[in-house]
Design an enzyme around this catalytic site. Structure first.
Site, PDB file in Angstrom:
ATOM      1  N   LYS A 179       9.732  13.482  -5.090  1.00  0.00           N
ATOM      2  CA  LYS A 179       9.969  12.046  -4.879  1.00  0.00           C
ATOM      3  C   LYS A 179      11.206  11.833  -3.980  1.00  0.00           C
ATOM      4  O   LYS A 179      12.023  12.739  -3.810  1.00  0.00           O
ATOM      5  CB  LYS A 179      10.126  11.339  -6.226  1.00  0.00           C
ATOM      6  CG  LYS A 179       8.888  11.515  -7.145  1.00  0.00           C
ATOM      7  CD  LYS A 179       7.680  10.665  -6.718  1.00  0.00           C
ATOM      8  CE  LYS A 179       6.346  11.184  -7.197  1.00  0.00           C
ATOM      9  NZ  LYS A 179       5.888  10.765  -8.503  1.00  0.00           N
TER      10      LYS A 179
HETATM   11  C1  LIG Z   1       4.900  10.777  -9.698  1.00  0.00           C
HETATM   12  C2  LIG Z   1       4.119   9.614 -10.231  1.00  0.00           C
HETATM   13  C3  LIG Z   1       4.007   9.344 -11.609  1.00  0.00           C
HETATM   14  C4  LIG Z   1       4.458  10.288 -12.685  1.00  0.00           C
HETATM   15  O1  LIG Z   1       5.718  10.758 -12.567  1.00  0.00           O
HETATM   16  P1  LIG Z   1       6.118  12.153 -13.271  1.00  0.00           P
HETATM   17  O2  LIG Z   1       7.598  12.186 -13.113  1.00  0.00           O
HETATM   18  O3  LIG Z   1       5.412  13.225 -12.517  1.00  0.00           O
HETATM   19  O4  LIG Z   1       5.689  12.081 -14.693  1.00  0.00           O
HETATM   20  C5  LIG Z   1       3.356   8.192 -12.004  1.00  0.00           C
HETATM   21  N1  LIG Z   1       2.815   7.334 -11.104  1.00  0.00           N
HETATM   22  C6  LIG Z   1       2.869   7.568  -9.790  1.00  0.00           C
HETATM   23  C7  LIG Z   1       2.274   6.575  -8.857  1.00  0.00           C
HETATM   24  C8  LIG Z   1       3.509   8.728  -9.311  1.00  0.00           C
HETATM   25  O5  LIG Z   1       3.533   8.955  -8.003  1.00  0.00           O
END
Ligand SMILES: *Cc1c(COP(=O)(O)O)cnc(C)c1O
Length: 356
Positions: A179
């Site tokens: 991210k």
């Molecule tokens: C990355 C993501 C999540 C989940 O996040 P994690 O930290 O991997 O649990 C949920 N929704 C979206 C749209 C994402 O891109």
């Protein structure tokens, strides 16, 4: 290979992690509190509550709004599975409606039509780092008295009309390694509501108010100061990172002419978590992906199967047809846009894409 994403670990991250390790206090503590405070100000909200992941942030946010069995939450099928899974974790039912083919985000008119007496919340997803149509969605929420839980997992740094993702309702962010701001694993909830914030803090840690006094059923969804140290170093670079992504996206938008490139409407600040093009008019997306990979360009397909078409979800919501989501799932390719790309990388990407 030009990778689709590449986590940046600078001297600040290394020093911060080492300092936590040497302090001997590894669990959630003062570094997490500092990250929460920094995150809250980045989003322009009163409270930020750190969790172990974006998924747990979504789960806690829904629980804090009292969502549970018998309730319906309207959401998009064109997202990572975690959005809908978090609804299922509470015992509520996800209700999927279709998306807008330009923004890839949930269509507010279809949300309005899907409201029933059981609807308790709307969960828009700000996909790829681009805000959903929050004016229209907030108006539906207000009309029907619904909670707004924003899946802002891809949207740190994104805004509409100067208002940040996660500041319209209750926001859930992910700090997963790929991210824009990351802590290897981690999540964050944002809210202006004191009661929701207090409930989130309790649910995150076994419903505890003071040590070993438990007022409600909670979980261990805490993060650690080791992770928070990485996140804190990262969020201090948020503006620079978002700016660099935007410049990369603008270069690609100007240079690519063979596929449908992403557009940004007025007043939107795109965080460019992903730069996503569409291989349209029935052309073979998978062949295009293979060609780009062959040429050394990393790609992603977010997402190849809409959530309502995943096996176990189909058993829950039935055989529904959401044609725009299904078409986008066949057409999208995400290209590298991360801040570590060189000008030569960007030119290589655009030149190869233009041969598709
Ligand atoms: C990355 C993501 C999540 C989940 O996040 P994690 O930290 O991997 O649990 C949920 N929704 C979206 C749209 C994402 O891109």
């Amino acid at each position: 290979m030009i990778p689709l994403s590449k986590p940046f670990i600078g001297p600040e991250e290394k020093a911060a992690v080492l300092s936590v390790l040497e302090s001997g206090m590894l669990a959630q503590g003062p570094v997490t509190a500092a990250l929460e405070s920094r995150f809250a100000s980045a989003c322009g909200v009163k409270h930020a509550i750190a969790t172990s992941s974006g998924t747990t942030a979504l789960h806690v946010a829904l629980l804090a709004h009292g969502i549970g069995p018998g309730d319906e939450v309207i959401t998009t099928p064109f997202t990572f599975i975690a959005s809908a899974n978090s609804i299922l974790f509470t015992g509520a039912t996800p209700v999927f409606v279709d998306i807008d083919p330009v923004t890839f985000n949930i269509d507010p008119d279809q949300v309005a039509r899907a409201v029933t007496p059981r609807t308790k919340a709307i969960m828009p997803v700000h996909l790829y780092g681009y805000l959903s149509d929050m004016d229209a969605l907030m108006s539906v929420a207000r009309t029907h008295g619904l909670a707004m839980v924003e899946d802002a997992c891809q949207a740190i740094g994104a805004a509409y009309d100067g208002k940040a993702a996660g500041s319209f309702g209750t926001g859930a962010f992910s700090l997963y390694a790929t991210k824009n701001v990351m802590s290897a694993e981690g999540g964050m909830i944002t809210t202006d509501d004191d009661t929701v914030a207090e409930r989130c803090r309790m649910i995150r840690s076994h419903g505890m108010t003071r040590r070993y006094y438990h007022d409600l059923l909670g979980y261990n969804y805490r993060t650690s100061d080791v992770h928070a140290a990485i996140g804190l170093a990262q969020i201090n670079r948020l503006d620079a990172v978002t700016d660099r992504r935007r410049r990369n996206a603008e270069f690609l938008n100007g240079a690519i002419n063979s596929v449908v490139t992403p557009s940004v409407k007025p007043k939107h600040t795109h965080a460019w978590h992903q730069y996503t093009v569409r291989v349209d008019r029935g052309r073979d997306r998978d062949a295009a992906v293979a060609q780009l990979n062959q040429a050394g360009i990393g790609t992603g397909v977010f997402y190849p199967v809409p959530v309502h078409r995943q096996g176990y979800m189909r058993d829950i919501v039935g055989d529904i047809n959401l044609p725009v989501s299904e078409q986008m799932a066949r057409e999208v390719i995400s290209l590298p846009v991360h801040p570590q790309l060189s000008q030569a990388d960007l030119e290589t990407i655009a030149a190869e894409v233009n041969t598709l």
